[in-house]
Design an enzyme around this catalytic site. Sequence first.
Site, PDB file in Angstrom:
ATOM      1  N   ARG A 153      23.358 -16.192 -38.694  1.00 11.87           N
ATOM      2  CA  ARG A 153      24.191 -16.198 -40.221  1.00 11.87           C
ATOM      3  C   ARG A 153      25.524 -16.751 -40.014  1.00 11.87           C
ATOM      4  NH1 ARG A 153      19.865 -14.892 -41.519  1.00 11.87           N
ATOM      5  NH2 ARG A 153      19.186 -13.389 -43.224  1.00 11.87           N
ATOM      6  N   SER A 221      21.057  -9.559 -48.763  1.00  5.78           N
ATOM      7  CA  SER A 221      21.517  -8.395 -47.679  1.00  5.78           C
ATOM      8  C   SER A 221      23.156  -8.458 -47.747  1.00  5.78           C
ATOM      9  CB  SER A 221      21.138  -9.054 -46.188  1.00  5.78           C
ATOM     10  OG  SER A 221      19.760  -8.967 -46.147  1.00  5.78           O
ATOM     11  N   GLU A 317      27.822  -9.492 -44.944  1.00 11.57           N
ATOM     12  CA  GLU A 317      27.159 -10.854 -44.885  1.00 11.57           C
ATOM     13  C   GLU A 317      27.670 -11.684 -46.068  1.00 11.57           C
ATOM     14  OE1 GLU A 317      24.319 -13.795 -44.930  1.00 11.57           O
ATOM     15  OE2 GLU A 317      23.071 -11.940 -45.708  1.00 11.57           O
TER      16      GLU A 317
HETATM   17  N1  EPU Z   1      13.830  -0.917 -43.208  1.00  9.85           N
HETATM   18  C1  EPU Z   1      13.632   0.351 -43.715  1.00  9.85           C
HETATM   19  N2  EPU Z   1      14.364   0.905 -44.899  1.00  9.85           N
HETATM   20  C2  EPU Z   1      15.218  -0.203 -45.607  1.00  9.85           C
HETATM   21  C3  EPU Z   1      15.070  -1.596 -45.193  1.00  9.85           C
HETATM   22  C4  EPU Z   1      14.605  -1.912 -44.010  1.00  9.85           C
HETATM   23  O1  EPU Z   1      12.924   1.200 -43.034  1.00  9.85           O
HETATM   24  O2  EPU Z   1      15.451   0.304 -46.724  1.00  9.85           O
HETATM   25  C5  EPU Z   1      13.391  -1.266 -41.894  1.00  9.85           C
HETATM   26  C6  EPU Z   1      12.109  -2.306 -42.353  1.00  9.85           C
HETATM   27  O3  EPU Z   1      10.976  -1.400 -42.588  1.00  9.85           O
HETATM   28  C7  EPU Z   1      11.651  -3.034 -40.889  1.00  9.85           C
HETATM   29  C8  EPU Z   1      13.384  -3.140 -40.560  1.00  9.85           C
HETATM   30  O4  EPU Z   1      14.222  -2.411 -41.229  1.00  9.85           O
HETATM   31  O5  EPU Z   1      11.244  -2.147 -40.177  1.00  9.85           O
HETATM   32  C9  EPU Z   1      13.985  -4.468 -41.069  1.00  9.85           C
HETATM   33  O6  EPU Z   1      13.874  -4.696 -42.582  1.00  9.85           O
HETATM   34  P1  EPU Z   1      13.559  -6.322 -42.983  1.00  9.85           P
HETATM   35  O7  EPU Z   1      12.009  -6.697 -42.326  1.00  9.85           O
HETATM   36  O8  EPU Z   1      13.438  -6.081 -44.658  1.00  9.85           O
HETATM   37  O9  EPU Z   1      14.527  -7.341 -42.623  1.00  9.85           O
HETATM   38  P2  EPU Z   1      16.019  -6.851 -42.540  1.00  9.85           P
HETATM   39  O10 EPU Z   1      16.488  -7.225 -41.080  1.00  9.85           O
HETATM   40  O11 EPU Z   1      16.731  -5.988 -43.268  1.00  9.85           O
HETATM   41  C10 EPU Z   1      16.464  -9.641 -42.502  1.00  9.85           C
HETATM   42  C11 EPU Z   1      17.508 -10.627 -43.235  1.00  9.85           C
HETATM   43  C12 EPU Z   1      16.956 -10.871 -44.676  1.00  9.85           C
HETATM   44  C13 EPU Z   1      15.470 -11.458 -44.607  1.00  9.85           C
HETATM   45  C14 EPU Z   1      14.500 -10.437 -43.762  1.00  9.85           C
HETATM   46  C15 EPU Z   1      13.230 -10.834 -43.246  1.00  9.85           C
HETATM   47  C16 EPU Z   1      19.909 -10.029 -42.555  1.00  9.85           C
HETATM   48  C17 EPU Z   1      21.159  -9.502 -42.690  1.00  9.85           C
HETATM   49  N3  EPU Z   1      18.876 -10.034 -43.503  1.00  9.85           N
HETATM   50  O12 EPU Z   1      16.444  -8.439 -43.379  1.00  9.85           O
HETATM   51  O13 EPU Z   1      17.923 -11.856 -45.380  1.00  9.85           O
HETATM   52  O14 EPU Z   1      15.038 -11.642 -45.657  1.00  9.85           O
HETATM   53  O15 EPU Z   1      15.295 -10.310 -42.321  1.00  9.85           O
HETATM   54  O16 EPU Z   1      13.297 -11.529 -42.184  1.00  9.85           O
HETATM   55  O17 EPU Z   1      19.522 -10.727 -41.473  1.00  9.85           O
HETATM   56  C18 EPU Z   1      19.793 -12.322 -46.744  1.00  9.85           C
HETATM   57  O18 EPU Z   1      20.340 -12.552 -45.663  1.00  9.85           O
HETATM   58  O19 EPU Z   1      20.154 -12.000 -47.863  1.00  9.85           O
HETATM   59  C19 EPU Z   1      18.302 -11.617 -46.538  1.00  9.85           C
HETATM   60  C20 EPU Z   1      17.540 -10.955 -47.288  1.00  9.85           C
END
Ligand code: EPU
Length: 329
Positions: A153, A221, A317
Site C-alpha cells: 500500500r 480498509s 490506509e
Molecule cells: N477477519 C476477521 N474479522 C473481521 C475481518 C477480518 O476475523 O472483521 C479475519 C478474516 O477472516 C481473515 C483475516 O482477518 O482471516 C483477513 O481478512 P481479509 O481476508 O478480509 O483481508 P484483510 O487483510 O482484512 C486485505 C486488504 C483488502 C483486500 C483483502 C483481500 C488491506 C489493508 N486490506 O484485507 O483491501 O480486499 O485483503 O485480499 O491490506 C482495501 O485496501 O481497501 C481493501 C479492502
Amino acid sequence: MRDLSNLHTFRLPAQCFDFVEITHTDDLTTLQPREPWYLLGEGSNTAFIEDFQGTIIHNALKGIQVDELPEFFRVTVAGGENWHALVSELRSKDINGLENLALIPGSVGAAPVQNIGAYGVEVSQFIELVTAWDVEKRHWAYFTPLDCQFGYRDSIFKQTPGRWFITEVSFLLPKNWQPVTHYAPLNDLSTPVTAQAVFDKVIETRQRKLPDPAVTPNAGSFFKNPVVSVEHLKALEAKLPGLVSYPVSDSSVKLAAGWLIDKLGLKSLSVGDVGVNPQQALVLINNGQAQGSDLVALAQEIQDRVYDVTGVTLEPEVRLVGAHGLIDL
Ligand code: EPU
C-alpha cells in the site's frame, strides 16, 4: 466553494475553496494552483474531515488502448478511467492478470499511488510505466516500476503527496496467464481455474464482505495491516489464540488488523454516525449523517484500544484531508 460530499466515497460533509477538472493533458501544462492543493481521483481512499481551504485537482482523463505484443498485451490507460470498468473490459477481451483486483473502487491513476492489492495480487506486478505531471516543478516524468518504489500500500507517489498527477498507466499483461489462487477463498476453486472463475469469486466475496460505497458510504480498509517482528507475533499469539498473520520476510509478519478489531470486541464501537462494518471490521462506515470529527474520534479510539492490548499502532490506509491538507490521526 464546491461541495465535496459527492466526490469522496465516505460522503462526509465538506467543501473546497476551488475545484479544477483535468479533462486533457494540456490543462496540466497551464495549471498553476495556489497552495494548498489536493490531487483527487474518485475519492475512494480519501476522507475530507472538514472544509478544505485549497484547490482540488480532479483527474477526469479518459482513454484505454490495447496493443498486442508477441508475449504480452500492453494496455495503456488514462488516469481518470474507473478501475473496475478497466478490469471488466479486459475480462471481456480475455486479457487476464488483473481479475484478483476486480471491484476495487477508485480510478486507474490512483491504483499505483497506494499499490492496490487483494487476494494475493498487487497492481505493481503488472505496471510497465507510470506517466505523471509534476505539479510542483511543472514537467513530465516517467516512472518504471523500480522508480515507483512500490511497497505494501505504498509508492513514491504516496510518499510525496500532491506532487505527481498521474495521467497514464501502462500495464503489461502476459499471454501466458497463470491464476493466483493461494488466498482464501480462491484456493478452493475447481481446477482448471479460469480467469472468469477468479473474477466471479472475487466479486462475490467482496460483495459479501465489503459494503457497497453507493449504499453505505465507506473508504474500504480504513487501516493498513501492521507489520511486526516474528518475536512480537509469538508474544501476541500466546495472548490472542488464532491470531491471523501473513509472512512478509524471515523476521517479520503482517497482522490481520480486521481480525484484531473484531476479536478485541471493537465492532460495536461507534461515534456519532460512524461505525464499524459488521462483515469486515477493517472497514469503517458512514451510517448516514457522519461528521469528519466522528470518523477521527472512532479511528483514534480503535487505535488506542488495539495499542493497549497489542502494543501495535494501526496506521490509517485512507488519506485524511483537513482544512490545509493531509492530517495524521
Ligand atoms: N477477519 C476477521 N474479522 C473481521 C475481518 C477480518 O476475523 O472483521 C479475519 C478474516 O477472516 C481473515 C483475516 O482477518 O482471516 C483477513 O481478512 P481479509 O481476508 O478480509 O483481508 P484483510 O487483510 O482484512 C486485505 C486488504 C483488502 C483486500 C483483502 C483481500 C488491506 C489493508 N486490506 O484485507 O483491501 O480486499 O485483503 O485480499 O491490506 C482495501 O485496501 O481497501 C481493501 C479492502
